[in-house]
Structures are given as C-alpha cells and as structure tokens.
Scaffold this motif. Sequence first.
Motif, PDB file in Angstrom:
ATOM      1  N   GLU A   1       0.823  -1.215   0.000  1.00  0.00           N
ATOM      2  CA  GLU A   1       0.000   0.000   0.000  1.00  0.00           C
ATOM      3  C   GLU A   1       0.856   1.264   0.000  1.00  0.00           C
ATOM      4  N   ALA A   2       2.040   1.186   0.620  1.00  0.00           N
ATOM      5  CA  ALA A   2       2.917   2.358   0.645  1.00  0.00           C
ATOM      6  C   ALA A   2       3.676   2.544  -0.655  1.00  0.00           C
ATOM      7  N   GLY A   3       3.600   1.583  -1.568  1.00  0.00           N
ATOM      8  CA  GLY A   3       4.278   1.703  -2.850  1.00  0.00           C
ATOM      9  C   GLY A   3       5.752   1.377  -2.797  1.00  0.00           C
ATOM     10  N   LEU A   4       6.185   0.635  -1.774  1.00  0.00           N
ATOM     11  CA  LEU A   4       7.592   0.258  -1.685  1.00  0.00           C
ATOM     12  C   LEU A   4       7.901  -0.993  -2.496  1.00  0.00           C
ATOM     13  N   VAL A   5       6.972  -1.935  -2.531  1.00  0.00           N
ATOM     14  CA  VAL A   5       7.149  -3.168  -3.297  1.00  0.00           C
ATOM     15  C   VAL A   5       5.860  -3.468  -4.034  1.00  0.00           C
ATOM     16  N   GLY A   6       5.977  -4.335  -5.046  1.00  0.00           N
ATOM     17  CA  GLY A   6       4.809  -4.726  -5.802  1.00  0.00           C
ATOM     18  C   GLY A   6       4.189  -6.002  -5.261  1.00  0.00           C
ATOM     19  N   PRO A   7       2.899  -6.215  -5.534  1.00  0.00           N
ATOM     20  CA  PRO A   7       2.232  -7.438  -5.049  1.00  0.00           C
ATOM     21  C   PRO A   7       2.880  -8.715  -5.586  1.00  0.00           C
ATOM     22  N   VAL A   8       3.385  -8.687  -6.822  1.00  0.00           N
ATOM     23  CA  VAL A   8       4.000  -9.893  -7.384  1.00  0.00           C
ATOM     24  C   VAL A   8       5.240 -10.277  -6.595  1.00  0.00           C
ATOM     25  N   MET A   9       6.007  -9.275  -6.173  1.00  0.00           N
ATOM     26  CA  MET A   9       7.212  -9.570  -5.390  1.00  0.00           C
ATOM     27  C   MET A   9       6.840 -10.207  -4.057  1.00  0.00           C
ATOM     28  N   VAL A  10       5.764  -9.766  -3.440  1.00  0.00           N
ATOM     29  CA  VAL A  10       5.319 -10.375  -2.182  1.00  0.00           C
ATOM     30  C   VAL A  10       4.951 -11.835  -2.412  1.00  0.00           C
ATOM     31  N   ILE A  11       4.294 -12.115  -3.547  1.00  0.00           N
ATOM     32  CA  ILE A  11       3.925 -13.497  -3.854  1.00  0.00           C
ATOM     33  C   ILE A  11       5.164 -14.352  -4.080  1.00  0.00           C
TER      34      ILE A  11
END
Length: 516
Positions: free
Chosen positions: A398-408
């Motif tokens: 949400e803060a725009g530090l990382v993308g959702p794909v990277m979290v996955i």
Amino acid sequence: MLKRRPDIASPAVSTEKKQQLLLKENLNEVLDMLTTRIGSSTDLVIRRFIIKTDTGPVQTAVIYMEGLANAKDILESLLTDSKETNAFCQDSAANPLQVMKDSILKTGDLKDVFNFDTLLHAILSGDTAILVDGCPQGIVANTGEWKDRGVSEPTSQSVVRGPREGFSETLRTSTALIRRKIKDPNLWMETKQIGRVTKTNVAVMYIHGIANEQVVNEVRQRLGRINIDAILESGYIEEMIQDTGYTPFPTIYNTERPDVVAAGLLEGRVAIVVDGTPFVLLAPGLFTHFIQTAEDYYQKADISSLLRVLRYLCFMIALLAPSAYIAATTFHQEMIPTSLLISIASQREGIPFPAFVEAILMEVTFEILREAGVRMPRTIGQAVSIVGALVIGQAAVEAGLVGPVMVIVVSITAISNFVIPSYNMGISIRMIRFVLMILAASFGLYGMLVGIVAIVLHLSSLRSFGIPYLAPFAPFIKEDQKDNLIRLPQWALLARPRTTRSNNIIRQEETSDPPK
C-alpha cells in the motif's frame, strides 16, 4: 582412499603422557587433596565412618557429588549390611575393599582405581568413591543419577506417521533408544572423552560387518585429533571433523530421531552420540540424505516418490525463484507473456526501487521475522511472525515500496524453503539465494547460469568422509537409483546403498513371488 581433512584445528600435543598421581595409603591426605582440588566446593559430600575388623577399627570414607550421584544404596549397604553379616571379621588378612566388593556392595558396576586423576574424574561424573585408610586404591561405583528430560517427541523433525520418540540429553538414554531399535550383537559402541575441561563422553556406534572399516577408522582418527577445552554440543564435533569447512552445505547429518539413526546404521553409516545434546551425528552425510525423511519409508512407495519429487522441486524454487523474477523483469521482459508483463508493469508503476532492491527488502524482512519467531517465547512467536509478515507485506504494498507480485514470489520462496526436511540445508539455500539474486541483477539469466554451474561444480568437489557428496547422482550409480529421486517398494530394495561402501551389500533375499 579417503580424503583426510588437514589437521588445522588441533594444536600440537606433546607425546609424553603426564605422570598420574597414585593414591596414597593415608586416607586423610587423599581427602585433603580432593577438597583442595575441587576448591572446597559445597556440593562435595564426604561421609566418614569406621568399620570394625579383627585387626581393629579402620577409617572409611564415601565420596560423591550431591546432585550427580545417588549414594543411598552404597551407604545403606556399608552401614547396615556390614554389621549384620560381620563380613570384615571372617578373614583378618583380607583386603577390606575386596570384602566390600564380594560380600557387601549390591551395585553391579564396581571398578578399582589406583590414581588420583581417575578418582577425581569418576566423582565429577556422578560416581561414588569408597576409600579405606591404609589401602593405596579405591572403589568406584556407578551411581550417576541426575534429572533427565526423558524421551519426548522430536520438535525439529516431526512426521505424520512414525515413532514419536526422540533422543534426550543423556548419553545412555540415547544409546539405549538405538539399542532398542537394533537388537544385534554386532552393533558396537566405543566411548571416549573429548574436551580437556568438560571431558564430554562421546560414543561412536556402528554395525560391525556392515559399516566400512575404513570409514570407522577415519571417524576414530578425526575424533582423536580434536584438542579443545570444551564440547558442549554435537555442533562442536561436526565442525571439527567435516572434510572441509569452506562450504555452506552440511556434510554431516544430524537428527534427534532414533529411527533415522537406526536406518543410517543399517545402511553402513556411523553414528556419533554426544552427551548433553539430543542431536546425534551420522557420517557420511550426502546431499540426498538431507532431502529424504524417515516418513518416506513408512508410507507407500508411490506416495513417498511423489513427496520426494516435490521436495526437489521446492529446493529449486527456494533457490532460484527470486533471482529468476529479477532476471526476467530486469533483462528478459520478452520471455514474459504480454498480458502478464502489462499486469506486472501496471502494478510496479510508482514503485521507486528496481526489482532487485524490492527482493532484497522483502527477503531481509522475512529473515528478520523468521529469526524473531524462533527467539520469541513459544506461545507468541508464531503469532507475531505470521501477523508481522501479513501486516508488513500489506503495508509495504500500500505504501508503494514493493509490488504485489514480489510479495507473492517471496512468500512462495519462503514456503518452499520450509519443505526442505533438514534445517541445515534450508539455511544453506537461504545463503546462496542472495548470491544468485546479485548475479541475476547484474547479468540476468546468464549470471544465474554461471551461479548454478558454480554451485554444481562446488557440490561435485565436496566429500563426506571420502564419499562424493552428490552420489549417487554424480558419480551416477545405477543400482542406487531405486531409492534416490524415487523409491521403489520395500520388496524391490534388495541391496544397501553402494554410496556408503558397506561391507555387506545384501539387505534382503529376493523373493520368487513379489506382491502384484
């Protein structure tokens, strides 16, 4: 020939043996020496009493360490049974210590001691010493009795189906659990003391006739070269006897499961049991041993084979997933399908960091959470680590530090790492993963390929007590493929693995009518 590790951990030891101090006939002098040597410690118990013989009264002393020994039976025998049997008056010429051994003391394990150092070590090990004035020797009785954690379920290697018992910190309890699994007189055990200060008991167990004598002798020699003041856990010994210390991969297997040690012994491997730790070492330890589990042999062959293939797949995912994502999104966008590439690009819009920095941030954060979960109290450790991962991951997106794909990607990598049965191998993968991420961020898939080739070359150069680490993959042993990547049914496993160079390769006789 076995490849010996250079003796760099052991300083030069003088070949001259120290002259051991013989026990004196004067009881008071020996007791004063004991008290002085231990520093008048308050847990040293010295019980003096007098026994009556035909030649007159004789001073006797029972010495033990409070909390380590249970001298109740010894004291009752000497103070009660000696009066009732009148044993000391039957033969005035008899040695009082010999009379105690033959007629009074009920305990089974009695040893004679003639020098002061042996007497002192026995007392500090939990034994009870008996000294008689005028006798230049003593008796040591095995009365060790200290609090034991007991046999409980292993916490580091749990299974769905299989035994629930694990080793304890007491050496004799651990060796007894192995004896309970293998009731064969050829299961031999050698015990030695390592550590100048701790004098830790270390037992070497192997099955005579199955284990390779060359490997057994190599284990003896490497243990004999250890010259250190303390051995507090089996990790001390593991680090000192491994073939090379310059590798992130473990080359000696450790486990707290008796069934795993029994299976290893039956394959021709050597077990090293250390007093004070529930983790037993198995040598040699090859790459395949760290991927297999005890449960592979308790399930049906097809289920076990599927799980093994899954573990190797998870090994590759845990090692390569973040670096592959970095290489693809940074250098090789043409390899990604157009629709997926557009989706990833839209999600990364506004993120100020490149994919490599994203991956490093998430991986380091997850490593911190994982370590915090291990060190926190057990009641809140898992909850904090799970909630922390969810909150930090969602907040970072949400803060725009990382993308959702990277979290996955990082989440799948972490879960795949947990699939690896061996904790040591999992740590090795975590370390090498960062190196591959740097290579992928610098040179793309070419850097990854160079890293993979370097890893394979390094693994191929490793040895565990002279046996190639990647066997039976490299060198390729056709006969051992029955129980490697996949496992055939038990009736088809006629021979022991040839990787351990067992003296007796036959495990079972071939049946004329296997199950259909």
